[in-house]
Structure formats: structure tokens, C-alpha cells
Write a protein that holds these residues in place. Structure first.
Motif, short mmCIF file in Angstrom:
data_model
loop_
_atom_site.label_atom_id
_atom_site.label_comp_id
_atom_site.label_asym_id
_atom_site.label_seq_id
_atom_site.Cartn_x
_atom_site.Cartn_y
_atom_site.Cartn_z
N ASN A 43 0.85 -1.18 0.00
CA ASN A 43 0.00 0.00 0.00
C ASN A 43 0.89 1.23 0.00
OD1 ASN A 43 -2.63 -1.26 0.18
ND2 ASN A 43 -2.03 -1.89 2.26
N ASN A 214 -1.85 -9.59 -4.93
CA ASN A 214 -2.81 -8.51 -4.75
C ASN A 214 -4.03 -8.99 -3.96
OD1 ASN A 214 -2.06 -5.89 -5.68
ND2 ASN A 214 -1.93 -6.74 -7.75
N ASP A 215 -4.43 -10.25 -4.18
CA ASP A 215 -5.54 -10.81 -3.41
C ASP A 215 -5.11 -10.95 -1.95
OD1 ASP A 215 -7.24 -10.95 -5.53
OD2 ASP A 215 -6.92 -13.07 -5.96
N ARG A 217 -2.81 -8.97 -0.41
CA ARG A 217 -2.76 -7.61 0.16
C ARG A 217 -4.13 -7.07 0.51
NH1 ARG A 217 -3.34 -2.63 -2.12
NH2 ARG A 217 -3.27 -3.49 -4.23
N THR A 218 -5.12 -7.41 -0.31
CA THR A 218 -6.48 -6.90 -0.08
C THR A 218 -7.32 -7.82 0.81
OG1 THR A 218 -7.18 -7.90 -2.19
CG2 THR A 218 -6.52 -5.60 -2.23
#
Length: 235
Positions: A43, A214-215, A217-218
Motif C-alpha cells: 500500500n 494482490n488478493d 494484500r487486499t
DNA sequence: GCGACAG
DNA sequence: ATCTTGTCGC
């Protein structure tokens, strides 16, 4: 050693030291059955880095497993020193793998670097793992123009030294920059990436690693080692 | 001094 | 790398 508070001269000294350990003819990197992909996500403004290393069958590119881990880095992004920022988090994910892939593709340069120590070379020398660098943009080296068709390639050179290839992975789309990190040759690296490319610009190993990290991190995926039950080929 | 400059 | 809206093409 802690990379977080190194000075630039100290980081350069480490690269000059590690470059002498580079090898491009490891016997265990010549026959490939599995290939890995590694990528980092974070982020904006945060020092927490999310890392993913995926493993797929070669050359069918079916996803078999992946490891997810975080890391802390206060080392800024400086062209030529990406490894000092991202390698620590990648090593955390690496340590979670019960078995290593035959070759690992990193998002960045291998020896296409002013001191031949791009992130793929750095990671390879540190771990002894065969690696390939696949970057979306240029950092170092010169090359001729590239044909428009998918699969076309042209050498990237440093004077008379052949250090990598520019590869068009999709027709009329911006090419990628390929170079060995550690353990295999310039030509073998190109061949492996060609075999790992499907219908997208980014080769499957790093493309999947990018999607998965990314999955992670989110919050859609949890840290740790995961095995894929029913490997499905997307091409 | 000027241009280049992975993620 | 991340953020973010719109546009072009298969």
C-alpha cells in the motif's frame, strides 16, 4: 543482515561483492519440470510489503502451489537497488516452500543491470536458486528495434557483452526485458520465458504471482503455504 | 551539466 | 509499486 538502514555506498559494495558469485551453468537448472513466479505488492506510503511466490508445472503452466508472507522495508525504491527493498519479504515467502521450483522468475532485471545485480541475480546468488529476470521496463543495455509479431526477440547488449533479450510476448504490444538472474544462460532464459507465455503480455509465472499477491494484500487470501487442489490451465 | 532511471 | 477515469479494440 538487515537491509533496512544501509547507505547507498554500502549497498553498492554488497552488489560488487555478490556479482563475483554469479554462475550461468548450474546443472540442476537445465531440465525444467516446475517454474516459480515471485512478486511484491504494498500500500502506498506503507513499509509493509506483501510477497507471493507461486509454483506451476512446466510447460503446461498449471498452478500447483503458492506461499504468501509479509515483510518490513524502510529502504526506498531507487533504480539499481530494487533488491534491497524487495528481497527480504521474498525470502520470507521462500522459506515457507517445502519444495523449490526448478527455476524462479522475478519481476525485475537479472544481469540487465549496471553491476549485473538486478533483483533476480541478487536473489539467486543469496539462495542458490536458478532465477530469471522478466522486467516490464528497461534499466540497462542497448538493443535494436523489434519486429511487431508475437515471439520476436532481439539481443540486449552492454558493449560487446550479450546480457539479455527484448521479447515481444504479444503482437503489437510493448515487449518485456529478459535476462538470466542466476544458474542458466542468456539463451536458455529466453527459451524458458517463451515457453511460459500465454495470451497475455506478462508470462504466466509472474502474472499469476501478481494476481495472487494482490488478493493477499487486499485480504482475500491468508499468509502461509497453500496447495492448489485441482490445477487448472488457463491456456 | 544532461539524460536515464527495474518496482 | 499504487491510485484512478476514460477510451480503444477484439
Amino acid at each position: 543482515m538487515d537491509y533496512n538502514k544501509l547507505t547507498l555506498p554500502e549497498a553498492t559494495e554488497i552488489q560488487e561483492d555478490l556479482r563475483h558469485k554469479l554462475r550461468f551453468d548450474r546443472p540442476d537448472a537445465q531440465v525444467i519440470y516446475t517454474i516459480g513466479g515471485a512478486d511484491i505488492s504494498y500500500n502506498k506510503g506503507s513499509e509493509i510489503l506483501y510477497a507471493a511466490i507461486v509454483i506451476l508445472n512446466y510447460p503446461d503452466m498449471t498452478l500447483r502451489s503458492y506461499a504468501l508472507a509479509t515483510g518490513h522495508s524502510s529502504f526506498p525504491y531507487i533504480p539499481g537497488y530494487l533488491a534491497f527493498r524487495e528481497v527480504p519479504a521474498l525470502l520470507n515467502a521462500w522459506s515457507l516452500l517445502p519444495v523449490r521450483p526448478d527455476v524462479l522468475v522475478l519481476d525485475g532485471q537479472g544481469i540487465l543491470h549496471p553491476r549485473q545485480m538486478g533483483i533476480a541475480s541478487h536473489f539467486g546468488v543469496l539462495t542458490g536458486q536458478a532465477t530469471i529476470g522478466c522486467a516490464k521496463n528497461s534499466l540497462y543495455g542497448r538493443h535494436a528495434d523489434l519486429a511487431r509479431f508475437k515471439g520476436s526477440s532481439t539481443p540486449i547488449v552492454d558493449g560487446v557483452k550479450h546480457i539479455g533479450h527484448l521479447l515481444r510476448t504479444k503482437e503489437a504490444v510493448k515487449p518485456v526485458f529478459i535476462s538470466p538472474g542466476y544458474g542458466l544462460s542468456v539463451n536458455k532464459s529466453l527459451e524458458v520465458i517463451r515457453q511460459s507465455t500465454g495470451r497475455y503480455r506478462i508470462p504466466e509465472p509472474t502474472r499469476l504471482a501478481h494476481n495472487i499477491v494482490n488478493d493477499f494484500r487486499t485480504g482475500k487470501l491468508n499468509p502461509g503455504y497453500h496447495e492448489v487442489e485441482q490445477p487448472l490451465s488457463l491456456f
